[in-house]
Write a protein that holds these residues in place. Structure first.
Motif, PDB file in Angstrom:
ATOM      1  N   ILE A 179      38.784  59.926  33.887  1.00 55.83           N
ATOM      2  CA  ILE A 179      39.269  58.695  34.504  1.00 55.83           C
ATOM      3  C   ILE A 179      38.227  58.098  35.439  1.00 55.83           C
ATOM      4  O   ILE A 179      38.014  56.894  35.446  1.00 55.83           O
ATOM      5  N   GLU A 180      37.576  58.914  36.219  1.00 56.90           N
ATOM      6  CA  GLU A 180      36.604  58.432  37.191  1.00 56.90           C
ATOM      7  C   GLU A 180      35.233  58.290  36.538  1.00 56.90           C
ATOM      8  O   GLU A 180      34.359  59.122  36.698  1.00 56.90           O
ATOM      9  N   LYS A 181      35.058  57.215  35.804  1.00 56.79           N
ATOM     10  CA  LYS A 181      33.835  57.014  35.029  1.00 56.79           C
ATOM     11  C   LYS A 181      32.590  56.935  35.905  1.00 56.79           C
ATOM     12  O   LYS A 181      31.524  57.368  35.501  1.00 56.79           O
ATOM     13  N   HIS A 182      32.718  56.385  37.113  1.00 58.69           N
ATOM     14  CA  HIS A 182      31.539  56.262  37.967  1.00 58.69           C
ATOM     15  C   HIS A 182      31.009  57.630  38.407  1.00 58.69           C
ATOM     16  O   HIS A 182      29.867  57.738  38.818  1.00 58.69           O
ATOM     17  N   HIS A 183      31.831  58.687  38.280  1.00 57.74           N
ATOM     18  CA  HIS A 183      31.392  60.047  38.596  1.00 57.74           C
ATOM     19  C   HIS A 183      31.020  60.829  37.336  1.00 57.74           C
ATOM     20  O   HIS A 183      30.531  61.945  37.435  1.00 57.74           O
ATOM     21  N   SER A 184      31.266  60.275  36.167  1.00 60.68           N
ATOM     22  CA  SER A 184      31.046  61.000  34.912  1.00 60.68           C
ATOM     23  C   SER A 184      29.564  61.126  34.602  1.00 60.68           C
ATOM     24  O   SER A 184      28.816  60.157  34.662  1.00 60.68           O
ATOM     25  N   LYS A 185      29.181  62.319  34.263  1.00 59.88           N
ATOM     26  CA  LYS A 185      27.812  62.627  33.853  1.00 59.88           C
ATOM     27  C   LYS A 185      27.829  62.930  32.368  1.00 59.88           C
ATOM     28  O   LYS A 185      28.886  63.037  31.737  1.00 59.88           O
ATOM     29  N   LEU A 195      29.798  53.559  34.038  1.00 60.24           N
ATOM     30  CA  LEU A 195      28.832  54.650  33.837  1.00 60.24           C
ATOM     31  C   LEU A 195      27.481  54.267  34.442  1.00 60.24           C
ATOM     32  O   LEU A 195      27.084  53.113  34.399  1.00 60.24           O
ATOM     33  N   ASN A 196      26.770  55.267  34.956  1.00 55.15           N
ATOM     34  CA  ASN A 196      25.439  54.959  35.490  1.00 55.15           C
ATOM     35  C   ASN A 196      24.408  54.968  34.369  1.00 55.15           C
ATOM     36  O   ASN A 196      24.657  55.482  33.268  1.00 55.15           O
ATOM     37  N   GLY A 197      23.263  54.399  34.639  1.00 56.19           N
ATOM     38  CA  GLY A 197      22.212  54.254  33.632  1.00 56.19           C
ATOM     39  C   GLY A 197      21.727  55.576  33.070  1.00 56.19           C
ATOM     40  O   GLY A 197      21.421  55.684  31.877  1.00 56.19           O
ATOM     41  N   HIS A 198      21.659  56.612  33.903  1.00 55.65           N
ATOM     42  CA  HIS A 198      21.198  57.920  33.429  1.00 55.65           C
ATOM     43  C   HIS A 198      22.170  58.498  32.395  1.00 55.65           C
ATOM     44  O   HIS A 198      21.751  59.113  31.413  1.00 55.65           O
ATOM     45  N   THR A 199      23.463  58.297  32.624  1.00 59.23           N
ATOM     46  CA  THR A 199      24.466  58.794  31.679  1.00 59.23           C
ATOM     47  C   THR A 199      24.368  58.052  30.355  1.00 59.23           C
ATOM     48  O   THR A 199      24.426  58.656  29.284  1.00 59.23           O
ATOM     49  N   LEU A 200      24.190  56.737  30.409  1.00 55.49           N
ATOM     50  CA  LEU A 200      24.045  55.953  29.179  1.00 55.49           C
ATOM     51  C   LEU A 200      22.798  56.377  28.403  1.00 55.49           C
ATOM     52  O   LEU A 200      22.841  56.536  27.180  1.00 55.49           O
ATOM     53  N   THR A 201      21.706  56.589  29.109  1.00 59.22           N
ATOM     54  CA  THR A 201      20.472  57.052  28.467  1.00 59.22           C
ATOM     55  C   THR A 201      20.689  58.435  27.855  1.00 59.22           C
ATOM     56  O   THR A 201      20.240  58.714  26.741  1.00 59.22           O
ATOM     57  N   LEU A 212      19.587  63.735  19.290  1.00 55.76           N
ATOM     58  CA  LEU A 212      19.556  65.185  19.167  1.00 55.76           C
ATOM     59  C   LEU A 212      20.461  65.652  18.024  1.00 55.76           C
ATOM     60  O   LEU A 212      20.072  66.492  17.218  1.00 55.76           O
ATOM     61  N   VAL A 213      21.659  65.074  17.941  1.00 57.61           N
ATOM     62  CA  VAL A 213      22.592  65.422  16.868  1.00 57.61           C
ATOM     63  C   VAL A 213      22.027  65.005  15.515  1.00 57.61           C
ATOM     64  O   VAL A 213      22.096  65.751  14.538  1.00 57.61           O
ATOM     65  N   GLU A 214      21.429  63.828  15.460  1.00 59.91           N
ATOM     66  CA  GLU A 214      20.832  63.346  14.204  1.00 59.91           C
ATOM     67  C   GLU A 214      19.693  64.250  13.751  1.00 59.91           C
ATOM     68  O   GLU A 214      19.566  64.531  12.565  1.00 59.91           O
ATOM     69  N   ASP A 215      18.884  64.735  14.703  1.00 59.92           N
ATOM     70  CA  ASP A 215      17.793  65.654  14.368  1.00 59.92           C
ATOM     71  C   ASP A 215      18.315  66.970  13.792  1.00 59.92           C
ATOM     72  O   ASP A 215      17.592  67.676  13.103  1.00 59.92           O
ATOM     73  N   GLY A 216      19.581  67.298  14.075  1.00 67.08           N
ATOM     74  CA  GLY A 216      20.193  68.517  13.556  1.00 67.08           C
ATOM     75  C   GLY A 216      21.048  68.268  12.329  1.00 67.08           C
ATOM     76  O   GLY A 216      21.952  69.034  12.031  1.00 67.08           O
ATOM     77  N   ASP A 217      20.792  67.185  11.616  1.00 66.45           N
ATOM     78  CA  ASP A 217      21.512  66.824  10.387  1.00 66.45           C
ATOM     79  C   ASP A 217      22.987  66.506  10.603  1.00 66.45           C
ATOM     80  O   ASP A 217      23.815  66.740   9.730  1.00 66.45           O
ATOM     81  N   GLY A 218      23.317  65.971  11.761  1.00 72.94           N
ATOM     82  CA  GLY A 218      24.669  65.508  12.037  1.00 72.94           C
ATOM     83  C   GLY A 218      24.621  64.023  12.323  1.00 72.94           C
ATOM     84  O   GLY A 218      23.552  63.407  12.331  1.00 72.94           O
ATOM     85  N   ARG A 219      25.775  63.452  12.563  1.00 73.99           N
ATOM     86  CA  ARG A 219      25.825  62.029  12.878  1.00 73.99           C
ATOM     87  C   ARG A 219      26.841  61.820  13.993  1.00 73.99           C
ATOM     88  O   ARG A 219      28.008  62.167  13.851  1.00 73.99           O
ATOM     89  N   LEU A 220      26.357  61.275  15.095  1.00 80.88           N
ATOM     90  CA  LEU A 220      27.196  60.986  16.248  1.00 80.88           C
ATOM     91  C   LEU A 220      27.052  59.522  16.614  1.00 80.88           C
ATOM     92  O   LEU A 220      25.939  59.036  16.794  1.00 80.88           O
ATOM     93  N   SER A 221      28.187  58.845  16.699  1.00 78.48           N
ATOM     94  CA  SER A 221      28.220  57.471  17.202  1.00 78.48           C
ATOM     95  C   SER A 221      28.915  57.485  18.548  1.00 78.48           C
ATOM     96  O   SER A 221      29.813  58.293  18.777  1.00 78.48           O
ATOM     97  N   VAL A 222      28.501  56.591  19.409  1.00 81.95           N
ATOM     98  CA  VAL A 222      29.156  56.432  20.699  1.00 81.95           C
ATOM     99  C   VAL A 222      29.641  54.993  20.777  1.00 81.95           C
ATOM    100  O   VAL A 222      28.857  54.061  20.590  1.00 81.95           O
ATOM    101  N   VAL A 223      30.947  54.838  21.013  1.00 84.49           N
ATOM    102  CA  VAL A 223      31.549  53.514  21.115  1.00 84.49           C
ATOM    103  C   VAL A 223      31.950  53.311  22.578  1.00 84.49           C
ATOM    104  O   VAL A 223      32.820  53.998  23.089  1.00 84.49           O
ATOM    105  N   LEU A 224      31.266  52.382  23.226  1.00 78.60           N
ATOM    106  CA  LEU A 224      31.491  52.081  24.631  1.00 78.60           C
ATOM    107  C   LEU A 224      32.257  50.771  24.745  1.00 78.60           C
ATOM    108  O   LEU A 224      31.935  49.815  24.046  1.00 78.60           O
ATOM    109  N   ALA A 225      33.244  50.719  25.605  1.00 77.14           N
ATOM    110  CA  ALA A 225      33.953  49.480  25.855  1.00 77.14           C
ATOM    111  C   ALA A 225      33.959  49.211  27.352  1.00 77.14           C
ATOM    112  O   ALA A 225      34.197  50.128  28.144  1.00 77.14           O
ATOM    113  N   GLY A 226      33.664  47.978  27.716  1.00 79.21           N
ATOM    114  CA  GLY A 226      33.658  47.656  29.138  1.00 79.21           C
ATOM    115  C   GLY A 226      33.467  46.176  29.395  1.00 79.21           C
ATOM    116  O   GLY A 226      33.373  45.372  28.469  1.00 79.21           O
ATOM    117  N   HIS A 227      33.416  45.860  30.664  1.00 79.94           N
ATOM    118  CA  HIS A 227      33.220  44.482  31.102  1.00 79.94           C
ATOM    119  C   HIS A 227      31.827  44.004  30.717  1.00 79.94           C
ATOM    120  O   HIS A 227      30.951  44.807  30.416  1.00 79.94           O
TER     121      HIS A 227
END
Length: 170
Positions: A78-84, A136-142, A150-165
């Motif tokens: 819930i507290e995205k500003h604290h999420s790492k 989210l802070n910039g370091h977390t997004l990066t 990293l997941v792609e390099d291991g023959d997997g596929r990860l997508s991240v779907v972000l929603a926000g202002h």
């Protein structure tokens, strides 16, 4: 006042209980997003408060879960500003692990290697959904972008779907 407005327009159901209405534009956008998820992309849904970002993400998750071609993972933090980055890695472990007792390694290198293996063994693309991502802070997004690589390099596929202002674009 809300009751009076509803009565004036002859509305019987409050808007938040009316369901999901899709225009042709929404349908085209959903197909584009689904295609990007299958490709393992970073996707940002931006819009002002009340524009339907969360509703669209929920609908997209329902569609993906019903199709069973993509594994859906959600961050419940819930507290995205604290999420790492560790918060989102934990969400992926909880959603991908087949064990009843999920064990997330404390050591970073082992944790990332184990996650990469979990995604690979999953044999389907994984989509991690993060709502209120503008906090989210910039370091977390990066870090999320690097995790996808990293997941792609291991023959997997990860997508991240972000929603926000709209500030998410910055």
């Amino acid at each position: 006042m809300r009751v009076e407005v509803m009565q004036h327009f002859g509305l019987a159901t409050p808007f938040n209980q009316a369901g999901y209405y899709e225009t042709a534009h929404h349908q085209a956008l959903m197909k584009d997003i689904q295609g990007a998820i299958h490709e393992g992309r970073l996707i940002a849904l931006c819009g002002v408060i009340g524009s339907g970002k969360t509703a669209m993400m929920r609908r997209l998750q329902q569609i993906l879960e019903a199709e069973k071609r993509v594994t859906v993972s959600k961050s419940l933090a819930i507290e995205k500003h604290h999420s790492k980055l560790a918060t989102f890695i934990a969400a992926l472990f909880y959603d991908l692990s087949t064990e009843k007792q999920v064990r997330i390694p404390a050591q970073g290198e082992k944790r990332e290697r184990d996650l990469r293996e979990l995604v690979r063994k999953n044999k389907r693309p994984v989509a991690l959904f993060v709502d209120e991502a503008h906090d989210l802070n910039g370091h977390t997004l990066t870090g999320l972008k690097r995790l996808m690589e990293l997941v792609e390099d291991g023959d997997g596929r990860l997508s991240v779907v972000l929603a926000g202002h709209p500030k998410l674009r910055n």
